[in-house]
Design a protein around this motif. Structure first.
Motif, PDB file in Angstrom:
ATOM      1  N   ASP A   1      -0.814  12.806  -9.328  1.00  0.00           N
ATOM      2  CA  ASP A   1      -1.559  13.995  -9.062  1.00  0.00           C
ATOM      3  C   ASP A   1      -1.607  14.777 -10.288  1.00  0.00           C
ATOM      4  OD1 ASP A   1      -3.314  15.915  -7.930  1.00  0.00           O
ATOM      5  OD2 ASP A   1      -1.517  17.146  -7.110  1.00  0.00           O
TER       6      ASP A   1
ATOM      7  N   MET B   1       0.829  -1.151  -0.095  1.00  0.00           N
ATOM      8  CA  MET B   1       0.071   0.023   0.107  1.00  0.00           C
ATOM      9  C   MET B   1       0.919   1.294   0.036  1.00  0.00           C
ATOM     10  SD  MET B   1      -3.012   1.185  -0.238  1.00  0.00           S
ATOM     11  CE  MET B   1      -4.097  -0.047  -0.059  1.00  0.00           C
ATOM     12  N   PRO B   2       2.056   1.471   0.650  1.00  0.00           N
ATOM     13  CA  PRO B   2       2.695   2.770   0.777  1.00  0.00           C
ATOM     14  C   PRO B   2       3.245   2.755  -0.770  1.00  0.00           C
ATOM     15  CG  PRO B   2       3.349   1.393   2.500  1.00  0.00           C
ATOM     16  CD  PRO B   2       2.543   0.678   1.599  1.00  0.00           C
TER      17      PRO B   2
ATOM     18  N   GLU C   1       0.152   4.229  -2.761  1.00  0.00           N
ATOM     19  CA  GLU C   1      -0.029   5.653  -2.171  1.00  0.00           C
ATOM     20  C   GLU C   1       1.061   6.815  -2.818  1.00  0.00           C
ATOM     21  OE1 GLU C   1      -2.316   6.992  -0.724  1.00  0.00           O
ATOM     22  OE2 GLU C   1      -3.347   4.956  -0.354  1.00  0.00           O
ATOM     23  N   ARG C   2       2.409   6.151  -2.855  1.00  0.00           N
ATOM     24  CA  ARG C   2       3.389   6.936  -3.595  1.00  0.00           C
ATOM     25  C   ARG C   2       3.212   7.150  -5.053  1.00  0.00           C
ATOM     26  NH1 ARG C   2       9.486   5.050  -4.797  1.00  0.00           N
ATOM     27  NH2 ARG C   2      10.260   7.124  -5.768  1.00  0.00           N
TER      28      ARG C   2
ATOM     29  N   LYS D   1       0.223   7.345  -6.400  1.00  0.00           N
ATOM     30  CA  LYS D   1      -0.838   8.136  -6.438  1.00  0.00           C
ATOM     31  C   LYS D   1      -0.722   9.661  -6.461  1.00  0.00           C
ATOM     32  CE  LYS D   1      -4.769   6.616  -4.904  1.00  0.00           C
ATOM     33  NZ  LYS D   1      -5.891   5.767  -3.880  1.00  0.00           N
ATOM     34  N   THR D   2       0.220   9.711  -5.552  1.00  0.00           N
ATOM     35  CA  THR D   2       0.958  11.050  -5.082  1.00  0.00           C
ATOM     36  C   THR D   2       1.580  11.708  -6.450  1.00  0.00           C
ATOM     37  OG1 THR D   2       1.034  10.863  -2.809  1.00  0.00           O
ATOM     38  CG2 THR D   2       2.331  12.685  -3.723  1.00  0.00           C
TER      39      THR D   2
ATOM     40  N   ALA E   1      -7.024  -0.421  -5.642  1.00  0.00           N
ATOM     41  CA  ALA E   1      -6.475   0.433  -4.589  1.00  0.00           C
ATOM     42  C   ALA E   1      -5.552   1.633  -5.552  1.00  0.00           C
ATOM     43  CB  ALA E   1      -5.508  -0.328  -3.855  1.00  0.00           C
ATOM     44  N   LEU E   2      -5.270   1.354  -6.744  1.00  0.00           N
ATOM     45  CA  LEU E   2      -4.649   2.202  -7.652  1.00  0.00           C
ATOM     46  C   LEU E   2      -5.488   2.912  -8.249  1.00  0.00           C
ATOM     47  CD1 LEU E   2      -1.468   3.371  -8.277  1.00  0.00           C
ATOM     48  CD2 LEU E   2      -1.930   1.607 -10.190  1.00  0.00           C
TER      49      LEU E   2
END
Length: 272
Positions: free
Chosen positions: A57, A46-47, A50-51, A53-54, A98-99
């Motif tokens: 942006d 998951m990290p 999340e990275r 997805k950041t 999740a992505l």
């Protein structure tokens, strides 16, 4: 230039950070490569999501992943191995959800040996398809539920049509076709398969994804586009006739060759 197809890329998260500006300058489709390893899928991924997805942006293209493939085939006969493959495919789709991913690459089960031997055994073609259904049925249902497409990529495939028949056998909007240009060029040069554009034509509007890599017809090179011997005019000519809007994913061994690949295709008037 604005009418030319837009090239995306297959990158890991580190390479996405390096090439982020390029990937955001147009709606370029992205395929993340970090999630094909069992160690990653069995760990806390998951990290990494999340990275990603950041970093995404402001990104306007589609996103997906290369699914797991190391150490197995989707037509495995071994019932215990089949459970592991089933688990891996579902793990990949969990990452996709999740992505916010809309595609996952799955490797074709068709080998060069198959090409010469499937018709040597009674009902072998149907049995191969049935084995893939046994392995993939849960993944197909999960993909349908989350709006993701499983795209079947040619690996050793000498017959460009067998994989299309397999995809169609699922009768699902979530099972489509991928073409890897370098794999097709290897099969053409080393096993007597048709040229790359024939693979695109065989897939037709079932084609929703393509790995663009250059090669020499001998090995799986993943060279910068324009530095091998693939006839790119024929490939993009075949792509131009499709209405399926396939993801155009540049997949290189050295991610730093991405800008040159895009520049070379732009110089030929084929893509941007």
């Amino acid at each position: 230039m604005s009418d030319l197809p837009i090239l995306g890329a297959a990158l890991n998260v580190n390479a996405l950070e390096t090439h982020r500006k390029l990937m955001l300058d147009k709606p370029r489709d992205l395929e993340l490569q970090d999630f094909c390893l069992s160690e990653t899928l069995n760990g806390d991924w998951m990290p990494l999501v999340e990275r990603a997805k950041t970093l995404l942006d402001g990104h306007e293209g589609r996103v997906g992943i290369h699914g797991p493939f190391w150490g197995f085939t989707i037509d495995t006969v071994d019932v215990d191995v089949r459970e592991v493959v089933r688990k891996r495919l579902l793990q990949g789709l969990e990452v996709c959800e999740a992505l916010g991913g809309t595609h996952m690459v799955v490797h074709s089960p068709y080998s060069t040996w198959d090409h010469n031997n499937l018709d040597n055994y009674e009902n072998a073609r149907a049995q191969k398809i049935e084995l893939c259904h046994l392995t993939m049925k849960d993944a197909v249902k999960r993909a349908e539920d989350i709006g993701c497409e499983l795209v079947l990529e040619n690996i050793e495939d000498k017959d460009p049509h067998a994989r299309i028949e397999l995809a169609e056998s699922f009768a699902s909007k979530s099972v489509k076709v991928s073409v890897d240009t370098g794999h097709a060029h290897y099969a053409h040069g080393s096993t007597g398969a048709p040229p790359v554009d024939y693979y695109v034509k065989a897939a037709g509007n079932a084609l929703r994804h393509i790995h663009l890599q250059d090669a020499d017809g001998y090995a799986d090179r993943h060279w910068v586009l324009g530095e091998g011997t693939i006839n790119w005019h024929s490939v993009f000519g075949a792509l131009s006739k499709l209405e399926s809007d396939p993801r155009l994913i540049v997949e290189l061994r050295d991610h730093d060759g991405l800008p040159a690949s895009i520049s070379n295709m732009a110089a030929l008037g084929l893509a941007q």
